[in-house]
Motif scaffolding. Structure first.
Motif, PDB file in Angstrom:
ATOM      1  N   THR A  48      32.625  23.959  51.000  1.00 38.94           N
ATOM      2  CA  THR A  48      31.353  24.121  50.211  1.00 38.94           C
ATOM      3  C   THR A  48      30.888  25.483  50.247  1.00 38.94           C
ATOM      4  O   THR A  48      30.133  26.040  49.607  1.00 38.94           O
ATOM      5  N   GLU A  49      31.179  26.325  51.620  1.00 34.31           N
ATOM      6  CA  GLU A  49      30.634  27.463  51.526  1.00 34.31           C
ATOM      7  C   GLU A  49      31.199  28.573  50.571  1.00 34.31           C
ATOM      8  O   GLU A  49      30.549  29.514  50.603  1.00 34.31           O
ATOM      9  N   ALA A  50      32.113  28.333  49.927  1.00 36.33           N
ATOM     10  CA  ALA A  50      32.864  29.284  48.945  1.00 36.33           C
ATOM     11  C   ALA A  50      31.588  29.123  47.883  1.00 36.33           C
ATOM     12  O   ALA A  50      31.824  30.161  47.107  1.00 36.33           O
ATOM     13  N   LEU A  51      30.904  28.376  47.462  1.00 35.20           N
ATOM     14  CA  LEU A  51      29.963  28.180  46.470  1.00 35.20           C
ATOM     15  C   LEU A  51      28.847  29.207  46.817  1.00 35.20           C
ATOM     16  O   LEU A  51      28.179  29.395  45.690  1.00 35.20           O
ATOM     17  N   GLN A  52      28.561  29.371  47.807  1.00 36.76           N
ATOM     18  CA  GLN A  52      27.413  30.241  48.100  1.00 36.76           C
ATOM     19  C   GLN A  52      27.736  31.879  47.938  1.00 36.76           C
ATOM     20  O   GLN A  52      28.856  32.180  47.926  1.00 36.76           O
ATOM     21  N   HIS A  53      26.678  32.251  47.507  1.00 34.48           N
ATOM     22  CA  HIS A  53      26.756  33.922  46.955  1.00 34.48           C
ATOM     23  C   HIS A  53      27.005  34.704  48.407  1.00 34.48           C
ATOM     24  O   HIS A  53      26.467  34.593  49.169  1.00 34.48           O
ATOM     25  N   ALA A  74      56.225  34.769  42.301  1.00 25.24           N
ATOM     26  CA  ALA A  74      56.986  33.788  42.482  1.00 25.24           C
ATOM     27  C   ALA A  74      56.767  32.456  41.750  1.00 25.24           C
ATOM     28  O   ALA A  74      57.558  31.528  41.692  1.00 25.24           O
ATOM     29  N   GLY A  75      55.806  32.502  40.667  1.00 24.58           N
ATOM     30  CA  GLY A  75      55.674  31.497  39.898  1.00 24.58           C
ATOM     31  C   GLY A  75      54.268  30.690  39.987  1.00 24.58           C
ATOM     32  O   GLY A  75      54.337  29.409  39.296  1.00 24.58           O
ATOM     33  N   ALA A  76      53.422  30.979  41.012  1.00 19.86           N
ATOM     34  CA  ALA A  76      52.330  30.124  41.308  1.00 19.86           C
ATOM     35  C   ALA A  76      51.242  30.331  40.029  1.00 19.86           C
ATOM     36  O   ALA A  76      51.420  31.512  39.379  1.00 19.86           O
ATOM     37  N   SER A  77      50.530  29.350  39.723  1.00 25.00           N
ATOM     38  CA  SER A  77      49.369  29.595  38.678  1.00 25.00           C
ATOM     39  C   SER A  77      48.528  30.710  39.129  1.00 25.00           C
ATOM     40  O   SER A  77      47.949  30.712  40.272  1.00 25.00           O
ATOM     41  N   VAL A  78      47.871  31.445  38.265  1.00 24.25           N
ATOM     42  CA  VAL A  78      46.990  32.396  38.367  1.00 24.25           C
ATOM     43  C   VAL A  78      45.494  31.976  38.868  1.00 24.25           C
ATOM     44  O   VAL A  78      45.008  32.120  39.849  1.00 24.25           O
ATOM     45  N   ASN A  79      45.529  30.705  38.223  1.00 23.83           N
ATOM     46  CA  ASN A  79      43.845  30.191  38.292  1.00 23.83           C
ATOM     47  C   ASN A  79      43.808  29.413  39.706  1.00 23.83           C
ATOM     48  O   ASN A  79      42.995  29.612  40.437  1.00 23.83           O
ATOM     49  N   ALA A  80      45.160  28.657  39.983  1.00 27.98           N
ATOM     50  CA  ALA A  80      45.105  28.067  41.161  1.00 27.98           C
ATOM     51  C   ALA A  80      45.093  28.867  42.471  1.00 27.98           C
ATOM     52  O   ALA A  80      44.194  28.802  43.575  1.00 27.98           O
ATOM     53  N   THR A  81      45.835  30.092  42.326  1.00 33.40           N
ATOM     54  CA  THR A  81      45.914  31.212  43.472  1.00 33.40           C
ATOM     55  C   THR A  81      44.535  31.714  43.514  1.00 33.40           C
ATOM     56  O   THR A  81      43.899  32.065  44.608  1.00 33.40           O
ATOM     57  N   ALA A  82      43.777  32.189  42.336  1.00 37.17           N
ATOM     58  CA  ALA A  82      42.549  33.066  42.494  1.00 37.17           C
ATOM     59  C   ALA A  82      41.575  31.918  42.967  1.00 37.17           C
ATOM     60  O   ALA A  82      40.631  32.332  43.799  1.00 37.17           O
ATOM     61  N   ILE A  83      41.358  30.616  42.519  1.00 37.41           N
ATOM     62  CA  ILE A  83      40.533  29.806  43.329  1.00 37.41           C
ATOM     63  C   ILE A  83      40.837  29.646  44.710  1.00 37.41           C
ATOM     64  O   ILE A  83      39.855  29.490  45.536  1.00 37.41           O
ATOM     65  N   ALA A  84      42.047  29.487  45.051  1.00 36.38           N
ATOM     66  CA  ALA A  84      42.412  29.121  46.483  1.00 36.38           C
ATOM     67  C   ALA A  84      42.030  30.457  47.330  1.00 36.38           C
ATOM     68  O   ALA A  84      41.340  30.364  48.845  1.00 36.38           O
ATOM     69  N   ALA A  85      41.991  31.743  46.977  1.00 38.58           N
ATOM     70  CA  ALA A  85      41.393  32.851  47.484  1.00 38.58           C
ATOM     71  C   ALA A  85      40.244  33.052  47.476  1.00 38.58           C
ATOM     72  O   ALA A  85      39.540  33.908  48.117  1.00 38.58           O
ATOM     73  N   GLY A  86      39.557  32.330  46.480  1.00 39.91           N
ATOM     74  CA  GLY A  86      37.970  32.566  46.167  1.00 39.91           C
ATOM     75  C   GLY A  86      37.600  33.914  45.423  1.00 39.91           C
ATOM     76  O   GLY A  86      36.459  34.258  45.479  1.00 39.91           O
ATOM     77  N   ILE A  87      38.660  33.993  44.437  1.00 38.63           N
ATOM     78  CA  ILE A  87      38.195  35.518  43.676  1.00 38.63           C
ATOM     79  C   ILE A  87      38.319  35.050  42.258  1.00 38.63           C
ATOM     80  O   ILE A  87      38.742  34.037  41.994  1.00 38.63           O
ATOM     81  N   THR A  89      39.821  35.268  38.304  1.00 38.04           N
ATOM     82  CA  THR A  89      40.999  35.099  37.956  1.00 38.04           C
ATOM     83  C   THR A  89      41.320  36.586  37.149  1.00 38.04           C
ATOM     84  O   THR A  89      42.280  37.230  37.358  1.00 38.04           O
ATOM     85  N   GLY A  90      40.247  37.151  36.642  1.00 35.36           N
ATOM     86  CA  GLY A  90      40.509  38.339  35.944  1.00 35.36           C
ATOM     87  C   GLY A  90      40.713  39.633  37.049  1.00 35.36           C
ATOM     88  O   GLY A  90      41.591  40.511  36.822  1.00 35.36           O
ATOM     89  N   LEU A  91      40.201  39.312  38.230  1.00 33.96           N
ATOM     90  CA  LEU A  91      40.711  40.289  39.312  1.00 33.96           C
ATOM     91  C   LEU A  91      41.966  40.295  39.794  1.00 33.96           C
ATOM     92  O   LEU A  91      42.773  41.126  39.823  1.00 33.96           O
ATOM     93  N   LEU A  92      42.797  38.920  39.743  1.00 35.28           N
ATOM     94  CA  LEU A  92      43.902  38.634  40.171  1.00 35.28           C
ATOM     95  C   LEU A  92      44.836  39.119  39.129  1.00 35.28           C
ATOM     96  O   LEU A  92      46.059  39.625  39.519  1.00 35.28           O
ATOM     97  N   TYR A  93      44.608  39.050  37.712  1.00 34.91           N
ATOM     98  CA  TYR A  93      45.259  39.254  36.764  1.00 34.91           C
ATOM     99  C   TYR A  93      45.388  41.058  36.961  1.00 34.91           C
ATOM    100  O   TYR A  93      46.502  41.871  36.520  1.00 34.91           O
ATOM    101  N   GLN A  94      44.227  41.713  37.228  1.00 31.50           N
ATOM    102  CA  GLN A  94      44.103  43.239  37.244  1.00 31.50           C
ATOM    103  C   GLN A  94      45.173  43.465  38.618  1.00 31.50           C
ATOM    104  O   GLN A  94      45.990  44.628  38.458  1.00 31.50           O
ATOM    105  N   TRP A  95      45.246  42.907  39.602  1.00 33.35           N
ATOM    106  CA  TRP A  95      46.296  43.460  40.619  1.00 33.35           C
ATOM    107  C   TRP A  95      47.515  43.153  40.256  1.00 33.35           C
ATOM    108  O   TRP A  95      48.479  44.138  40.492  1.00 33.35           O
ATOM    109  N   VAL A  96      47.732  42.079  39.541  1.00 28.63           N
ATOM    110  CA  VAL A  96      49.309  42.008  39.141  1.00 28.63           C
ATOM    111  C   VAL A  96      49.558  43.107  38.043  1.00 28.63           C
ATOM    112  O   VAL A  96      50.725  43.426  38.110  1.00 28.63           O
ATOM    113  N   ARG A  97      48.932  43.265  36.928  1.00 25.72           N
ATOM    114  CA  ARG A  97      49.076  44.395  36.233  1.00 25.72           C
ATOM    115  C   ARG A  97      49.247  45.617  36.899  1.00 25.72           C
ATOM    116  O   ARG A  97      50.496  46.419  36.728  1.00 25.72           O
ATOM    117  N   CYS A  98      48.479  46.064  37.916  1.00 30.00           N
ATOM    118  CA  CYS A  98      48.645  47.247  38.797  1.00 30.00           C
ATOM    119  C   CYS A  98      49.850  47.238  39.391  1.00 30.00           C
ATOM    120  O   CYS A  98      50.716  48.160  39.509  1.00 30.00           O
TER     121      CYS A  98
END
Length: 188
Positions: A48-53, A74-87, A89-98
Protein backbone atom coordinates in the motif's frame (compact mmCIF):
# COMPACT_ATOMS: atom_id res chain seq x y z
CA UNK A 1 -3.99 14.36 -12.69
CA UNK A 2 -2.60 13.68 -9.22
CA UNK A 3 -4.75 11.98 -6.66
CA UNK A 4 -4.23 11.87 -2.92
CA UNK A 5 -3.15 8.68 -1.22
CA UNK A 6 -6.48 8.42 0.64
CA UNK A 7 -8.45 8.83 -2.58
CA UNK A 8 -6.38 6.12 -4.27
CA UNK A 9 -6.90 3.75 -1.32
CA UNK A 10 -10.68 4.39 -1.40
CA UNK A 11 -10.81 3.71 -5.15
CA UNK A 12 -8.84 0.47 -4.73
CA UNK A 13 -11.16 -0.68 -1.91
CA UNK A 14 -14.26 0.07 -4.01
CA UNK A 15 -12.72 -1.80 -6.95
CA UNK A 16 -12.13 -4.83 -4.73
CA UNK A 17 -15.78 -4.66 -3.71
CA UNK A 18 -16.58 -4.71 -7.45
CA UNK A 19 -17.80 -1.10 -7.43
CA UNK A 20 -16.52 1.86 -9.40
CA UNK A 21 -16.00 5.22 -7.73
CA UNK A 22 -17.43 8.32 -9.32
CA UNK A 23 -15.24 9.52 -12.17
CA UNK A 24 -13.64 12.89 -11.36
CA UNK A 25 -14.41 15.92 -13.45
CA UNK A 26 -12.25 16.26 -16.54
CA UNK A 27 -11.25 12.58 -16.65
CA UNK A 28 -12.53 10.05 -19.16
CA UNK A 29 -14.27 7.04 -17.64
CA UNK A 30 -12.20 4.44 -19.50
CA UNK A 31 -8.88 6.12 -18.62
CA UNK A 32 -9.90 6.53 -14.98
CA UNK A 33 -10.88 2.86 -14.72
CA UNK A 34 -7.54 1.84 -16.24
CA UNK A 35 -5.78 4.04 -13.70
CA UNK A 36 -7.61 2.31 -10.85
CA UNK A 37 -6.66 -1.11 -12.24
CA UNK A 38 -3.04 0.05 -12.34
CA UNK A 39 -3.26 1.21 -8.71
CA UNK A 40 -4.57 -2.21 -7.73
CA UNK A 41 -1.68 -3.96 -9.52
CA UNK A 42 0.85 -1.60 -7.92
CA UNK A 43 -0.62 -2.23 -4.49
CA UNK A 44 -0.60 -5.99 -5.04
CA UNK A 45 3.01 -5.98 -6.25
CA UNK A 46 4.59 -3.41 -3.93
CA UNK A 47 2.23 -2.89 -1.01
CA UNK A 48 0.00 0.00 0.00
CA UNK A 49 2.93 2.37 0.56
CA UNK A 50 3.71 2.29 -3.16
CA UNK A 51 0.65 4.46 -3.84
CA UNK A 52 2.01 7.29 -1.71
CA UNK A 53 3.67 10.12 -3.57
CA UNK A 54 7.39 10.27 -3.02
CA UNK A 55 8.83 13.69 -2.25
CA UNK A 56 11.93 12.98 -4.33
CA UNK A 57 12.50 10.90 -7.41
CA UNK A 58 14.57 7.81 -6.80
CA UNK A 59 17.94 7.80 -8.51
CA UNK A 60 18.42 4.38 -10.05
CA UNK A 61 21.90 2.93 -10.19
CA UNK A 62 23.17 1.40 -13.39
CA UNK A 63 23.05 -2.09 -11.85
CA UNK A 64 19.39 -1.67 -10.85
CA UNK A 65 18.50 -0.46 -14.33
CA UNK A 66 20.38 -3.39 -15.86
CA UNK A 67 18.51 -5.92 -13.70
CA UNK A 68 15.15 -4.58 -14.90
CA UNK A 69 16.29 -4.43 -18.55
CA UNK A 70 17.64 -7.98 -18.30
CA UNK A 71 14.22 -9.18 -17.13
CA UNK A 72 12.60 -7.54 -20.17
CA UNK A 73 15.16 -9.00 -22.56
CA UNK A 74 14.60 -12.41 -20.97
CA UNK A 75 10.94 -12.18 -21.94
CA UNK A 76 9.19 -10.69 -18.92
CA UNK A 77 6.29 -8.31 -19.45
CA UNK A 78 7.23 -4.63 -19.45
CA UNK A 79 4.05 -3.65 -17.59
CA UNK A 80 4.47 -6.31 -14.91
CA UNK A 81 8.15 -5.49 -14.41
CA UNK A 82 7.48 -1.75 -14.23
CA UNK A 83 4.66 -2.19 -11.72
CA UNK A 84 6.77 -4.52 -9.58
CA UNK A 85 9.59 -1.95 -9.57
CA UNK A 86 7.19 0.93 -8.93
CA UNK A 87 8.14 2.91 -12.04
CA UNK A 88 6.31 4.07 -15.14
CA UNK A 89 6.34 1.73 -18.14
CA UNK A 90 7.59 4.57 -20.34
CA UNK A 91 10.72 4.91 -18.23
CA UNK A 92 11.40 1.19 -18.49
CA UNK A 93 10.87 1.28 -22.27
CA UNK A 94 13.36 4.16 -22.41
CA UNK A 95 15.99 2.16 -20.50
CA UNK A 96 15.51 -0.84 -22.81
CA UNK A 97 15.83 1.42 -25.87
CA UNK A 98 19.01 3.01 -24.48
CA UNK A 99 20.42 -0.45 -23.75
CA UNK A 100 19.71 -1.67 -27.28
CA UNK A 101 20.69 1.45 -29.23
CA UNK A 102 23.77 2.46 -27.25
CA UNK A 103 26.59 0.17 -26.23
CA UNK A 104 24.61 -2.11 -23.92
CA UNK A 105 25.48 -1.53 -20.29
CA UNK A 106 27.09 1.83 -21.08
CA UNK A 107 23.73 3.07 -22.40
CA UNK A 108 22.30 2.77 -18.88
CA UNK A 109 24.98 4.87 -17.20
CA UNK A 110 23.48 8.05 -15.80
CA UNK A 111 24.35 11.06 -17.87
CA UNK A 112 24.74 14.58 -16.58
CA UNK A 113 21.48 16.47 -16.77
CA UNK A 114 20.93 20.08 -17.58
CA UNK A 115 22.74 22.67 -19.59
CA UNK A 116 26.53 22.52 -19.64
CA UNK A 117 28.25 25.30 -17.67
CA UNK A 118 29.76 28.22 -19.58
CA UNK A 119 32.62 28.98 -17.22
CA UNK A 120 35.52 26.60 -16.84
CA UNK A 121 35.53 27.13 -13.07
CA UNK A 122 32.00 25.73 -12.88
CA UNK A 123 32.90 22.49 -14.65
CA UNK A 124 33.53 19.45 -12.53
CA UNK A 125 37.18 18.91 -11.86
CA UNK A 126 38.18 15.30 -12.17
CA UNK A 127 40.93 14.23 -9.84
CA UNK A 128 43.20 11.66 -11.47
CA UNK A 129 43.58 8.36 -9.68
CA UNK A 130 46.88 7.46 -8.07
CA UNK A 131 49.15 5.47 -10.35
CA UNK A 132 50.41 2.05 -9.42
CA UNK A 133 54.20 1.52 -9.50
CA UNK A 134 53.96 -0.47 -12.75
CA UNK A 135 51.87 2.27 -14.37
CA UNK A 136 54.35 4.90 -13.21
CA UNK A 137 57.28 2.91 -14.67
CA UNK A 138 55.42 2.50 -17.96
CA UNK A 139 54.66 6.23 -18.07
CA UNK A 140 58.35 7.06 -17.53
CA UNK A 141 59.34 4.60 -20.27
CA UNK A 142 56.76 6.04 -22.68
CA UNK A 143 57.86 9.61 -21.99
CA UNK A 144 61.48 8.67 -22.70
CA UNK A 145 60.42 6.94 -25.93
CA UNK A 146 58.43 10.05 -26.95
CA UNK A 147 61.48 12.25 -26.39
CA UNK A 148 63.67 9.88 -28.45
CA UNK A 149 61.10 9.88 -31.28
CA UNK A 150 60.84 13.67 -31.20
CA UNK A 151 64.65 13.92 -31.49
CA UNK A 152 64.66 11.49 -34.45
CA UNK A 153 61.92 13.46 -36.19
CA UNK A 154 63.85 16.70 -35.63
CA UNK A 155 66.97 15.16 -37.22
CA UNK A 156 64.98 13.93 -40.21
CA UNK A 157 63.39 17.37 -40.65
CA UNK A 158 66.84 19.01 -40.55
CA UNK A 159 68.16 16.60 -43.21
CA UNK A 160 65.16 17.31 -45.43
CA UNK A 161 65.62 21.07 -44.98
CA UNK A 162 69.36 20.83 -45.82
CA UNK A 163 68.65 18.68 -48.89
CA UNK A 164 66.06 21.20 -50.10
CA UNK A 165 68.53 24.07 -49.55
CA UNK A 166 71.22 22.25 -51.56
CA UNK A 167 68.76 21.44 -54.33
CA UNK A 168 67.56 25.06 -54.42
CA UNK A 169 71.19 26.26 -54.52
CA UNK A 170 71.97 23.84 -57.38
CA UNK A 171 68.93 25.06 -59.35
CA UNK A 172 69.96 28.66 -58.79
CA UNK A 173 73.50 27.90 -59.91
CA UNK A 174 72.24 26.15 -63.07
CA UNK A 175 69.96 29.07 -63.91
CA UNK A 176 72.74 31.52 -63.31
CA UNK A 177 75.16 29.43 -65.36
CA UNK A 178 72.68 29.01 -68.22
CA UNK A 179 71.87 32.72 -68.23
CA UNK A 180 75.59 33.56 -68.45
CA UNK A 181 75.95 31.18 -71.37
CA UNK A 182 73.02 32.80 -73.14
CA UNK A 183 74.45 36.25 -72.60
CA UNK A 184 77.90 35.28 -73.85
CA UNK A 185 76.52 33.48 -76.91
CA UNK A 186 74.30 36.43 -77.74
CA UNK A 187 77.21 38.89 -77.63
CA UNK A 188 79.59 36.98 -79.86
Amino acid sequence: MKYSYEYQRNCVELYRQEKWPETPEGAKVKCFHNTIRTWVRIEDACGTEALQHQNQNKIWTTEEKYELVAKILAGASVNATAIAAGIATGLLYQWVRCYRIMEGYQGLVAQRKGRPPKEASMKEKIEPAELTPSEREEMIRLRAENERLRAEIAVVKKRIALREERFAAQLKAKKLHSSKNCVTKGIS
